[in-house]
Enzyme design. Structure first.
Site, PDB file in Angstrom:
ATOM      1  CG  ASP A 112      -1.960  -1.001   1.270  1.00 38.97           C
ATOM      2  OD1 ASP A 112      -2.082  -1.764   0.286  1.00 38.97           O
ATOM      3  OD2 ASP A 112      -2.706  -1.060   2.266  1.00 38.97           O
TER       4      ASP A 112
ATOM      5  CG  HIS B  12       2.652  -8.840   0.946  1.00 41.11           C
ATOM      6  ND1 HIS B  12       2.068  -9.979   1.481  1.00 41.11           N
ATOM      7  CD2 HIS B  12       2.533  -7.878   1.899  1.00 41.11           C
ATOM      8  CE1 HIS B  12       1.607  -9.701   2.702  1.00 41.11           C
ATOM      9  NE2 HIS B  12       1.887  -8.435   2.974  1.00 41.11           N
TER      10      HIS B  12
ATOM     11  CB  SER C  60      10.936   3.452   4.310  1.00 34.90           C
ATOM     12  OG  SER C  60      12.130   3.928   3.731  1.00 34.90           O
TER      13      SER C  60
END
Length: 286
Positions: A90, A147, A253
């Protein structure tokens, strides 16, 4: 405070010391104080706790465990089309496009070296020359686990020491070579479609970068580049399927993903677009 001053202050502030102090505080089990800080953070950044596996702020004994919270099953659907490369996090697209020979576009007026990004080894960078890249910024409100965009077998992990500038859009537009000068962890994978690299870039007050196979890679901070290699097959090979977790940030980050030439075509995304884990990032070329 002016934008110019915000950037200049980053050059002189003790970024590593501040980040490690915040890291210790974020790892502290401070009871009701921890819960209060979590509630304050949720309110400030409008975090959607309905998506979290554990929505009650008091469930989390440390701020770090809240920040790397797990999502409820099914909240992020992974596109299972075999030719769909999915978004790994995200966040928001900072930049994406072609790697021009071995230069990556950072922001208007700024490019940086692919070789420098991957730790200075030209042989490691060679498979990505003239390939493609996507830079994705994770804001504080985002889910902070990373992921796999496509199934891949780990070949290399590189720890690269460096600065800890902020990686927000303001800093990216004003600090030359930002992503190739900050501390980072590089993971390289062989996939059915070509070579892929995921670069987890540290930043101010990012307390930790972890991978699922090695645990915490930093801290402690190193003074030199460290390089680990992994077998391509056998019982010790590390293969992660599309959508599986590969790492996480403790505090926000950026992820820079790099891909070998003729591996994929990006979807109609552009700088500033939001990303959501599991949605299509690119179409793979069989």
């Amino acid at each position: 405070m002016s934008d110019n001053l915000k950037v200049k202050l980053q050059y002189i502030m003790p970024k590593h010391a501040l980040s490690r102090l915040v890291g210790k505080l974020a790892a502290a089990r401070a009871g009701i104080l921890t819960t209060w800080l979590i509630k304050l953070f949720i309110k400030q950044y409008k975090v959607d706790m309905d998506e979290a596996l554990h929505s009650d702020p008091s469930y989390y004994p440390t701020f770090n465990e809240f920040f790397t919270r797990e999502l409820k099953p099914g909240v992020r659907e992974i596109n299972q089309d075999p030719l769909a490369m999915v978004q790994p996090v995200d966040g928001a697209i900072s930049q994406m496009g072609d790697i021009e020979q071995e230069q990556i576009f950072q922001a208007k007026g700024h490019h940086y070296s692919l070789t420098a990004l991957l730790g200075g080894d030209k042989l490691l960078a060679e498979p990505f020359v003239d390939g493609k890249f996507a830079t994705i910024y994770l804001a504080p409100t985002d889910y902070h686990r990373i992921h796999m965009p496509v199934t891949g077998t780990l070949t290399d992990m590189i720890y690269v020491p460096g600065e800890l500038f902020s990686v927000n859009p303001l800093t990216a537009a004003n600090v030359p070579g930002l992503f190739a000068r900050n501390e980072r962890v590089v993971a390289l994978f062989d996939t059915k479609f070509g070579k892929m690299g995921l670069v987890l870039v540290g930043a101010t007050i990012v307390a930790s970068i972890e991978t699922v196979w090695a645990g915490t890679v930093t801290p402690p901070t190193g003074s030199k580049v460290n390089h680990w290699t992994y077998p391509a097959r056998g019982k010790h090979a590390i293969t992660l399927k599309k959508g599986e977790e590969m790492g996480r940030f403790k505090l926000g980050s950026t992820v820079v993903a790099v891909f070998s030439p003729d591996m994929l075509d990006f979807e109609s995304l552009q700088a500033g677009d939001q990303t959501r884990l599991g949605q299509t990032l690119a179409t793979l070329i069989p």
